[in-house]
Design a protein around this motif. Sequence first.
Motif, PDB file in Angstrom:
ATOM      1  N   GLN A  33      -2.486  10.576  10.551  1.00  0.00           N
ATOM      2  CA  GLN A  33      -1.908  11.571   9.648  1.00  0.00           C
ATOM      3  C   GLN A  33      -0.980  12.535  10.380  1.00  0.00           C
ATOM      4  O   GLN A  33       0.024  12.955   9.845  1.00  0.00           O
ATOM      5  N   GLY A  34      -1.334  12.928  11.572  1.00  0.00           N
ATOM      6  CA  GLY A  34      -0.524  13.866  12.343  1.00  0.00           C
ATOM      7  C   GLY A  34      -0.310  13.323  13.742  1.00  0.00           C
ATOM      8  O   GLY A  34      -0.828  12.268  14.104  1.00  0.00           O
ATOM      9  N   GLY A  58       0.240  19.441  13.004  1.00  0.00           N
ATOM     10  CA  GLY A  58       0.343  19.300  11.564  1.00  0.00           C
ATOM     11  C   GLY A  58      -0.388  20.431  10.865  1.00  0.00           C
ATOM     12  O   GLY A  58      -0.872  21.375  11.491  1.00  0.00           O
ATOM     13  N   GLU A  59      -0.460  20.321   9.554  1.00  0.00           N
ATOM     14  CA  GLU A  59      -1.147  21.323   8.742  1.00  0.00           C
ATOM     15  C   GLU A  59      -2.661  21.187   8.915  1.00  0.00           C
ATOM     16  O   GLU A  59      -3.154  20.167   9.394  1.00  0.00           O
ATOM     17  N   GLN A  62      -4.205  18.067   7.462  1.00  0.00           N
ATOM     18  CA  GLN A  62      -3.991  16.888   8.301  1.00  0.00           C
ATOM     19  C   GLN A  62      -4.958  16.883   9.480  1.00  0.00           C
ATOM     20  O   GLN A  62      -5.498  15.839   9.847  1.00  0.00           O
ATOM     21  N   LYS A  63      -5.183  18.039  10.068  1.00  0.00           N
ATOM     22  CA  LYS A  63      -6.114  18.141  11.196  1.00  0.00           C
ATOM     23  C   LYS A  63      -7.516  17.733  10.769  1.00  0.00           C
ATOM     24  O   LYS A  63      -8.206  17.004  11.487  1.00  0.00           O
TER      25      LYS A  63
END
Length: 134
Positions: A33-34, A58-59, A62-63
């Motif tokens: 995702q990131g 990332g946001e 996402q984390k």
Amino acid sequence: MAQGRRVERVAALIRKETSELLIHGIRDERVHQGMVSITEVEVSGDLQHCRIFVSVFGEQAQKDEVMDGLEAARGFLRGELGRRLQMRRAPEIVFKLDLGIEKGTTVLHLLGELERERDERGDVTEGTELPDNP
């Protein structure tokens, strides 16, 4: 002393192999995702426990997804590490989110703001000399 070097070597190998597995071995989409990087690996002296510190760009959502994916892949990673490192018993893996890079970025941002404020007010920072006016 030799025990300490062995632990360091195993930690370096775990970092290398885990990085490789993150790129090519884990198929869970959540992990991708990131931008994920391994910042540090700590291994206990008896080689039974391992903490892998992960930085995710990332946001926050996402984390969280990446960390959930890593937790789900923990058993797979442990088995692969045991095979690749030819260890009798692969260490238990715990993933920790490393926020050091984010904290560093925040500090740099705050320092930049402070410098802009000083420039606007005309303050002189310590260590700088005023130009001579003839």
